[in-house]
Design an enzyme around this catalytic site. Structure first.
Site, PDB file in Angstrom:
ATOM      1  N   THR A  57       1.546   3.289   2.315  1.00 32.31           N
ATOM      2  CA  THR A  57       2.468   3.366   3.453  1.00 32.31           C
ATOM      3  C   THR A  57       3.766   2.623   3.131  1.00 32.31           C
ATOM      4  O   THR A  57       4.861   3.106   3.423  1.00 32.31           O
ATOM      5  CB  THR A  57       1.800   2.758   4.709  1.00 32.31           C
ATOM      6  OG1 THR A  57       0.589   3.461   4.952  1.00 32.31           O
ATOM      7  CG2 THR A  57       2.705   2.854   5.922  1.00 32.31           C
ATOM      8  N   CYS A  99       0.836  -1.208   0.000  1.00 25.45           N
ATOM      9  CA  CYS A  99       0.000   0.000   0.000  1.00 25.45           C
ATOM     10  C   CYS A  99       0.864   1.248   0.000  1.00 25.45           C
ATOM     11  O   CYS A  99       2.091   1.189  -0.034  1.00 25.45           O
ATOM     12  CB  CYS A  99      -0.975  -0.015   1.165  1.00 25.45           C
ATOM     13  SG  CYS A  99      -0.284   0.523   2.724  1.00 25.45           S
ATOM     14  N   CYS A 142      -0.982   0.351  24.321  1.00 24.97           N
ATOM     15  CA  CYS A 142      -0.391   0.240  25.658  1.00 24.97           C
ATOM     16  C   CYS A 142      -1.411  -0.156  26.717  1.00 24.97           C
ATOM     17  O   CYS A 142      -1.063  -0.744  27.736  1.00 24.97           O
ATOM     18  CB  CYS A 142       0.306   1.545  26.027  1.00 24.97           C
ATOM     19  SG  CYS A 142      -0.826   2.879  26.508  1.00 24.97           S
ATOM     20  N   CYS A 170      -6.435   4.867  25.419  1.00 17.71           N
ATOM     21  CA  CYS A 170      -6.751   3.459  25.688  1.00 17.71           C
ATOM     22  C   CYS A 170      -7.795   3.347  26.791  1.00 17.71           C
ATOM     23  O   CYS A 170      -8.757   2.581  26.671  1.00 17.71           O
ATOM     24  CB  CYS A 170      -5.489   2.696  26.088  1.00 17.71           C
ATOM     25  SG  CYS A 170      -4.403   2.305  24.708  1.00 17.71           S
ATOM     26  N   CYS A 221      -4.282   4.869  20.462  1.00 13.49           N
ATOM     27  CA  CYS A 221      -3.377   4.885  21.619  1.00 13.49           C
ATOM     28  C   CYS A 221      -2.258   5.913  21.410  1.00 13.49           C
ATOM     29  O   CYS A 221      -1.736   6.054  20.310  1.00 13.49           O
ATOM     30  CB  CYS A 221      -2.768   3.484  21.754  1.00 13.49           C
ATOM     31  SG  CYS A 221      -1.402   3.369  22.920  1.00 13.49           S
ATOM     32  N   HIS A 266       1.627  -5.188   6.047  1.00 16.08           N
ATOM     33  CA  HIS A 266       0.570  -5.273   7.064  1.00 16.08           C
ATOM     34  C   HIS A 266      -0.790  -5.623   6.483  1.00 16.08           C
ATOM     35  O   HIS A 266      -1.763  -5.699   7.206  1.00 16.08           O
ATOM     36  CB  HIS A 266       0.479  -3.947   7.826  1.00 16.08           C
ATOM     37  CG  HIS A 266       0.200  -2.791   6.903  1.00 16.08           C
ATOM     38  ND1 HIS A 266       1.196  -2.089   6.285  1.00 16.08           N
ATOM     39  CD2 HIS A 266      -0.954  -2.273   6.466  1.00 16.08           C
ATOM     40  CE1 HIS A 266       0.654  -1.161   5.497  1.00 16.08           C
ATOM     41  NE2 HIS A 266      -0.655  -1.259   5.581  1.00 16.08           N
ATOM     42  N   GLU A 267      -0.893  -5.813   5.149  1.00  7.41           N
ATOM     43  CA  GLU A 267      -2.175  -6.194   4.533  1.00  7.41           C
ATOM     44  C   GLU A 267      -1.999  -7.633   4.084  1.00  7.41           C
ATOM     45  O   GLU A 267      -1.358  -7.883   3.070  1.00  7.41           O
ATOM     46  CB  GLU A 267      -2.475  -5.306   3.320  1.00  7.41           C
ATOM     47  CG  GLU A 267      -2.428  -3.825   3.635  1.00  7.41           C
ATOM     48  CD  GLU A 267      -2.834  -2.943   2.451  1.00  7.41           C
ATOM     49  OE1 GLU A 267      -3.123  -3.473   1.358  1.00  7.41           O
ATOM     50  OE2 GLU A 267      -2.854  -1.721   2.630  1.00  7.41           O
ATOM     51  N   HIS A 290       5.866   4.685   0.946  1.00  6.70           N
ATOM     52  CA  HIS A 290       6.565   5.718   1.717  1.00  6.70           C
ATOM     53  C   HIS A 290       7.808   5.139   2.393  1.00  6.70           C
ATOM     54  O   HIS A 290       8.862   5.771   2.419  1.00  6.70           O
ATOM     55  CB  HIS A 290       5.646   6.301   2.792  1.00  6.70           C
ATOM     56  CG  HIS A 290       4.681   7.314   2.275  1.00  6.70           C
ATOM     57  ND1 HIS A 290       5.089   8.425   1.574  1.00  6.70           N
ATOM     58  CD2 HIS A 290       3.341   7.397   2.348  1.00  6.70           C
ATOM     59  CE1 HIS A 290       4.027   9.141   1.239  1.00  6.70           C
ATOM     60  NE2 HIS A 290       2.950   8.532   1.699  1.00  6.70           N
TER      61      HIS A 290
HETATM   62 ZN    ZN Z   1      -1.829  -0.190   4.216  1.00 10.74          ZN
HETATM   63 ZN    ZN Z   2      -2.488   3.544  24.945  1.00 16.12          ZN
END
Ligand code: ZN
Ligand code: ZN
Length: 341
Positions: free
Chosen positions: A40, A38, A91, A97, A105, A61-62, A43
């Site tokens: 990202t 993607c 976290c 969170c 987060c 991550h996909e 980049h």
């Molecule tokens: Zn992505």
């Molecule tokens: Zn957090």
């Protein structure tokens, strides 16, 4: 030994053999089937994220894959299960969170950028990040669940309802997915895109498009909405002109959804925001419920995942896959990471 694509910095990848990571308590090892590339990842390749991605690094991550090995104390999953992964770790203690917004987060870790990703044959992750896929869903389509979850989150945050009119500015993969998810809630959708190839893909999957360089978009939207304007505009182009156009297009009490990651501050027509009581809504990644809805929409065909996959390239040819995506003319390029064979 399994194979992994390592980002080496300076636009370079090296694919080599690594030892699979045995799953610790609460972890699973996944045989990866497909990993999508993607914006990202582009980049990262360009070096724009070297402050977060420390070479040599495995990104991605996909993805889709099958459970290969369970660590101690993992329940509810079995070896062979088809899965995807929500690439977020939070976290649990910061104000966001504690307020229940774990996906934003203050110390969010994005897996595949801040930690090792799925551009490899074998990937070990926390079992809590795993989302099961329907057994009859093609694993290629499973690799599009993550970007679809982005679109589901964006549409959910917009409160778009049946009968409303949405405008999507920018027809990259996320813009196209937002268009289809918006249609799935019963809205009518117009997609604005300068690039004729992207417009053609949008039309092929049933989205109406306009070329903002060729037509008076504001007049067109007014005409289409009985002079009211759009109820929701999704700004996915990341451009200053997109932001300017968005406020012009919105109806009274319309919602501007900021999807794109704007690299610099933009001018916003706040007089228009005041005059029409507009809302500006930020959207970032997704929550668990968005993944579940994404699985439902891809499985049900409302999101035509197969038609958005332009090419599938072997993991060993990762550099060529990035080049193909960069050259334009592709929607989604997937890396074949082996487990589907
Ligand atoms: Zn992505
Ligand atoms: Zn957090």
């Amino acid at each position: 030994m399994t194979r992994a694509a390592h980002y080496m910095g300076d636009r370079t990848f090296v694919v080599n053999g690594v030892e699979p990571v045995p799953p610790g308590p609460g972890q699973v090892r996944i045989d990866v089937a497909y990993t999508g590339i993607c914006g990202t990842d582009l980049h990262v390749m360009h070096g724009a994220m070297d402050h977060r991605v420390h070479a040599p690094a495995v990104i991605g991550h996909e993805m889709s894959g099958r459970i290969a090995e369970l660590g101690a104390d993992v329940t509810g999953l079995a070896v062979g299960d088809p899965v995807t992964v929500i690439p977020l770790e939070w976290c649990g203690q910061c104000p966001a969170c504690l307020a229940g917004h774990t996906h934003i987060c203050h110390r969010l870790t994005f897996i595949g950028v801040d930690s090792a990703g799925s551009m490899q044959n074998s990937w070990t992750v926390a079992a809590g990040t795993v989302v099961p896929l329907p057994p009859d869903l093609p694993l290629r389509h499973g690799a599009l669940i993550e970007p679809t979850a982005v679109a589901v989150h964006d549409v959910r945050r917009s409160r778009l309802a049946a009968g409303e009119h949405a405008v999507v500015i920018g027809a990259g993969p996320v813009g196209l997915l937002i268009g289809k998810v918006a249609q799935s809630v019963g809205a009518s959708v117009t997609v604005l895109e300068l690039d004729p190839h992207r417009r053609a893909v949008a039309e092929e999957i049933g989205l109406s498009t306009l070329d903002p360089a060729a037509v008076d978009v504001a007049a067109h939207v007014r005409e289409h909405t009985g002079d009211a304007g759009a109820d929701v505009v999704f700004e996915v182009s990341g451009s200053g002109s997109g932001v300017r156009l968005a406020t012009d297009l919105l109806a009274v009490r319309g919602r501007l959804v900021v999807v794109a990651i704007h690299p610099v501050p933009r001018e916003v027509d706040l007089h228009r925001v005041f005059w029409r009581e507009l809302e500006v809504i930020g959207v970032r990644v997704y929550a668990h419920a968005d993944f579940e809805e994404a699985v439902r929409l891809v499985h049900g065909g409302q999101v035509p995942a197969g038609r958005l996959i332009s090419r599938v390239v072997p993991l060993d040819e990762v550099a060529a896959a990035f080049e193909a995506l960069e050259a334009g003319g592709s929607v989604k390029v997937l890396l074949d990471c082996g487990a589907a064979a």
